[in-house]
Scaffold this active site. Structure first.
Site, PDB file in Angstrom:
ATOM      1  N   ALA A  11       0.848  -1.188   0.000  1.00  0.00           N
ATOM      2  CA  ALA A  11       0.000   0.000   0.000  1.00  0.00           C
ATOM      3  C   ALA A  11       0.885   1.239   0.000  1.00  0.00           C
ATOM      4  CB  ALA A  11      -0.904   0.015   1.229  1.00  0.00           C
ATOM      5  N   GLU A  65      -0.066   2.670   7.012  1.00  0.00           N
ATOM      6  CA  GLU A  65      -0.208   3.785   6.060  1.00  0.00           C
ATOM      7  C   GLU A  65      -0.778   5.017   6.763  1.00  0.00           C
ATOM      8  OE1 GLU A  65       1.419   3.194   3.509  1.00  0.00           O
ATOM      9  OE2 GLU A  65       1.400   1.014   3.660  1.00  0.00           O
ATOM     10  N   HIS A  85       1.878   6.820   8.702  1.00  0.00           N
ATOM     11  CA  HIS A  85       2.791   7.594   7.849  1.00  0.00           C
ATOM     12  C   HIS A  85       2.369   9.062   7.746  1.00  0.00           C
ATOM     13  CE1 HIS A  85       5.907   5.082   6.239  1.00  0.00           C
ATOM     14  NE2 HIS A  85       5.129   4.253   5.576  1.00  0.00           N
TER      15      HIS A  85
HETATM   16  N1  ARG Z   1       5.767   3.666   1.380  1.00  0.00           N
HETATM   17  C1  ARG Z   1       5.066   2.427   1.111  1.00  0.00           C
HETATM   18  C2  ARG Z   1       4.905   1.757   2.454  1.00  0.00           C
HETATM   19  O1  ARG Z   1       5.759   1.141   2.995  1.00  0.00           O
HETATM   20  C3  ARG Z   1       5.767   1.540   0.161  1.00  0.00           C
HETATM   21  C4  ARG Z   1       5.957   2.083  -1.187  1.00  0.00           C
HETATM   22  C5  ARG Z   1       6.870   1.242  -1.958  1.00  0.00           C
HETATM   23  N2  ARG Z   1       7.039   1.647  -3.308  1.00  0.00           N
HETATM   24  C6  ARG Z   1       7.998   1.187  -4.092  1.00  0.00           C
HETATM   25  N3  ARG Z   1       8.080   1.594  -5.278  1.00  0.00           N
HETATM   26  N4  ARG Z   1       8.897   0.331  -3.708  1.00  0.00           N
HETATM   27  O2  ARG Z   1       3.955   1.937   3.099  1.00  0.00           O
HETATM   28 ZN    ZN Z   2       5.680   2.366   4.932  1.00  0.00          ZN
END
Ligand code: ARG
Ligand code: ZN
Length: 877
Positions: free
Chosen positions: A262, A298, A301
């Site tokens: 996600a 999420e 974050h």
């Molecule tokens: N920020 C996201 C999470 O850990 C993961 C996004 C990963 N994207 C990627 N292109 N590797 O919640």
């Molecule tokens: Zn994350």
């Protein structure tokens, strides 16, 4: 090309406002951007030209301060747009054409089923428009989306819906405005024919937030659990970290085609359907728990990632390690803390330790990379969370909270570094974390060799602790390792008197200490120890290290039943399992009879007989160390021997304890309607562990039980447990019938079909590779869908005994898939490669065949950065 942390420079330009305009049409999407830019006063370079990131698009026009630029005023190449000369402050407008319908990389703007969606982290925004696509360039965004109203009634982006309208051609438009500055990686856009469920949350200071989850109509009945999880997360973050939500709208969208789990885009989280949809009939207990954890992750974050973001991608663990720590604490508070801890440690020790031992080993803050997508790893995420957990323990609950408050306050609205995080923790607590910082820069799993000596004459017990660490780098400097411990006597934990040790701030009495291990060799002497104790070490897994203590088997038995630390009880059981399996592996390799350690049998007997024990813990303790874990701790692993020894052990246990397993099965069969709560999950987990063992004996009675469970199951946990037991049994006819029936019943539920695929690809019996190849030709399979690829190819590579078949066919099969996926979806291709890169862990014959498969991939023309980095590093190691 390799990028280095040491080369970091502040951006030469800033973008104050980003105004985007999308026209979505079937053949082409037109993107118009209007960027209000100025030179960064902090930048020392004074180059007149402006370089923007951009790839895979067609530039139509560039305007500088309202003047259309002639072709000689700018230059375009594969990865950038360079405008020859710009003033100190200006407005740049670009018009570009992109083709989301052909975008199979699932980065940037792409199509999933009938909708448009985006994934911009880490560097996907540059596939949408020319931009300064780096996290330290933060901007205020407005986004206007125009699309056909009938096909795309829902148009979403970040922030608030500020305007909308309809056009005479059947199209409509919506304008979104995000009041918070953000880097481009947090941008999101969704357009589709979606339905939603809605709820609301009132924040601690009285703000009403509208919560919506958007899905395809057929999935509307699977959103409830995610919504409840979201509300619990919002409340928990207020109570535990003092973090309040900051907008009146929070949206989640579920998409079928998604590379990861996600994405935390500001106020518009986009989720893989597998991480948001849940209902009892289609979703297992484990998946229910995953949905709750990822929704929380999420959401969290929004503060640890969005309000305070990363300066550059080397700092990824700043937001990911911290947020994984936060979601793990949340899950621990929602369910059983010990069970959550055991599951997380088991995963870390199996998967992250293997990464540390492999060619892609890196510190949680890497120093270089070719492709950042390859660094969304268990090291950055899960080991990163362990580093935050150690800080929390070193500071204690209250000071850690003070540190996190200071971090958020000090850096709100900024793009910062891991160093800023540690500094805030130091400043708020007054603790010195200078040596502790080495965890950020040194790769590898520290080895902690501990030995104990009891002196009856002086009533002292001395622990000698030696640390070392094998890494690709030169010998690392000593880590600061918090070693939580206790000394257990016959009647319980002993009082500890040790000069120079600080009492554990979270422990009420003085029977537990956290030793500060800071040197390569240290001795700790405990006084007034009246009897020879058994040490309980690394309690709660207080540091991500590999502990070596030469426990006797009887001492492990003692710890298993007497240690007050749940993690250590489980680990003692695992370590006894390791010793038992090692005996059997050695016997098998020597061509001798394999004998099961009788103590293990009696320990299991005990676990099954004691009704007072936590059922989830019993189920976990009844699971022998996995084949992957065994392979990780045995040099030159012999996968076939490990598999045969482990199966032999399991069948022996199953045969010897049949009556007890039957009793446990019956005692834990629930009659209440399904709930994904702690008690029910625990009961099902023990019941299905019992079923698993019963089926290993392959009695008619077990078969009848299993078939009855399969037919009568009211929930997916029970259906899948029964199906999985059948698939791995030799009851050929019943197996085929159940598989056919299951597909017939669930073919319209993609996530259930994925489970059907993976249970077959994960079957450890001979002939699985041929079945996998057949599955890939089945209409249910689609190589462009990452969930399908993971369910078939991923499940197969995790199926060690088949993947590592001695003829090398598993490796060649994987190489074929990598070569195909390299062209379609480089991120998924590189991720799938993982198991092949760890060739050094396996016996010589296997290693040679694995290298051969890697070389074949290496010889391909047009390797993506993603695949090239992983293959080249693993061949050169
Ligand atoms: N920020 C996201 C999470 O850990 C993961 C996004 C990963 N994207 C990627 N292109 N590797 O919640
Ligand atoms: Zn994350």
């Amino acid at each position: 090309k390799t990028i280095y942390l040491k080369d970091y420079q502040v951006p030469e330009f800033l973008i104050d406002h980003t105004d985007l305009h999308f026209t979505l049409a079937d053949d082409m999407t037109t993107v118009r951007s209007r960027l209000s830019m100025r030179r960064n006063p902090e930048s020392k370079t004074q180059d007149a030209s402006l370089v923007l990131h951009g790839q895979d698009m067609q530039l139509q026009a560039v305007t500088l301060d309202g003047t259309l630029l002639s072709a000689s005023a700018y230059k375009v190449d594969e990865e950038s747009l360079t405008v020859a000369s710009v003033p100190d402050s200006f407005v740049l407008e670009c018009e570009t054409l992109i083709k989301p319908q052909d975008n199979t990389s699932l980065e940037g703007l792409y199509r999933s089923a009938s909708m448009y969606c985006t994934q911009c982290e880490a560097e996907g925004f540059r596939k949408i428009t020319y931009y300064l696509d780096r996290p330290d360039v933060m901007s205020l965004f407005t986004t206007t989306i125009v699309a056909d109203k009938a096909a795309y009634p829902v148009l979403l982006s970040n922030g608030n819906n500020v305007d909308s309208g309809e056009n005479s051609d059947g199209s409509h438009w919506v304008k979104w405005e995000d009041p918070f500055k953000k880097p481009a990686y947090l941008f999101a856009l969704v357009a589709g024919d979606l339905e939603f469920i809605e709820d609301s949350f009132t924040t601690c200071s009285g703000n009403d937030v509208t919560l919506r989850i958007f899905v395809e109509a057929k999935d509307l009945d699977k959103c409830d659990h995610a919504m409840q999880s979201l509300k619990r997360s919002m409340k928990w973050d207020e109570e535990t970290f003092g973090r309040e939500y900051d907008l009146n709208i929070f949206n989640i969208v579920a998409v079928d085609d998604f590379n990861m789990g996600a994405m935390e885009n500001k106020s518009l989280n986009i989720f893989n359907t597998s991480c948001v949809l849940a209902k009892p009939e289609t979703t297992t207990d484990a998946a229910f728990q995953r949905v709750e954890a990822i929704v929380a992750h999420e959401y969290f974050h929004n503060w640890s990632g969005n309000r305070v973001t990363c300066r550059d991608w080397f700092q990824l663990s700043l937001k990911e390690g911290f947020t994984v720590y936060r979601d793990a604490e949340f899950s621990s508070d929602m369910g059983s803390r010990t069970v959550k801890r055991v599951e997380d440690v088991n995963f870390l020790r199996t998967v992250q330790f293997a990464e540390d031992a492999g060619p892609m080993a890196h510190p949680i803050r890497p120093e270089s990379f070719m492709e950042i997508s390859n660094f969304y790893t268990v090291t950055v995420y899960e080991k990163g969370a362990e580093i935050v957990r150690m800080i929390a323990h070193l500071l204690g609950k209250d000071l850690f909270r003070k540190g996190s408050d200071l971090y958020f306050e000090r850096h709100d609205g900024q793009a910062v570094t891991c160093e800023d995080f540690v500094k805030a923790m130091e400043d708020a607590s007054g603790k010195d974390l200078s040596q502790f910082r080495r965890w950020y820069s040194q790769a590898g799993t520290p080895q902690l060799a501990v030995s104990g000596r009891y002196d009856e004459v002086t009533s002292t017990y001395s622990l000698t602790v030696k640390q070392s660490c094998k890494t690709v780098q030169e010998t690392p400097k000593a880590f600061h390792i918090p070693l939580a411990m206790a000394l257990l006597g016959e009647a319980g934990a002993l009082r500890l008197q040790l000069q120079g040790a600080e009492p554990n701030p979270d422990s009420a009495d003085n029977t537990e200490l956290v030793l500060d291990v800071t040197e390569s060799e240290q001795q700790f002497v405990f006084e007034n120890i009246p009897e020879r104790p058994v040490p309980s070490l690394l309690r709660g897994f207080s540091a991500p290290v590999q502990l070596h203590f030469d426990y006797s088997r009887d001492e492990l038995m003692f710890l298993m039943s007497h240690d007050s630390d749940g993690f250590c009880r489980w680990d003692a059981c695992q370590q006894l399992g390791v010793l038992a399996l090692k005996d059997m592996i050695a016997a098998y390799q020597a061509g001798q009879d394999m004998q099961l350690e009788p103590r293990l049998l009696s320990a299991y007997q005990h676990l099954l007989s004691d009704e007072s024990l936590d059922k989830s813990m019993v189920a976990l303790m009844l699971s022998l160390p996995s084949e992957a874990y065994m392979a990780g701790i045995m040099p030159k692993a012999d996968v076939q021997a490990i598999h045969i020894a482990r199966m032999t052990a399991k069948v022996e246990i199953a045969d010897q304890l049949q009556a007890l397993f039957l009793q446990a099965y019956k005692a834990n069969t629930l009659s209440q309607p399904y709930q994904a709560n702690e008690q029910q999950i625990a009961a099902r987990s023990l019941k299905n562990t019992a079923l698993h063992y019963l089926m290993l004996s392959e009695t008619e009675e077990a078969l009848a039980l299993c078939l009855a469970q399969y037919q009568q199951a009211q929930n997916m946990t029970d259906s899948m447990a029964a199906l999985s037991a059948l698939v791995n049994s030799s009851f050929e006819q019943q197996k085929q019938q159940a598989l056919a029936d299951f597909y017939q019943r669930w073919q319209s539920e993609a996530l259930v079909v994925n489970q059907w695929l993976s249970v077959q690809a994960g079957c450890y019996l001979a002939g699985t590779l041929d079945k996998v190849k057949a599955l890939m030709a089945h209409p249910a399979f689609d190589i462009k869908n990452p969930n399908k690829v993971r369910s078939v190819v991923g499940a197969f590579t995790a199926n060690a005994v088949n993947f590592h078949h001695q003829d090398g066919s598993g490796y060649e099969f994987l190489a074929d898939q990598i070569i195909t996926l390299n062209a379609l979806n480089p991120q998924i291709a590189a991720r799938l490669l993982g198991p092949l890169t760890k060739w050094q862990q396996y016996k010589d014959e296997s290693a040679a065949l694995m290298r051969k498969a890697l070389q074949r991939i290496m010889a391909q023309e047009q390797l993506s950065k993603d695949v090239y980095e992983v293959v080249s590093k693993s061949l050169n190691s």
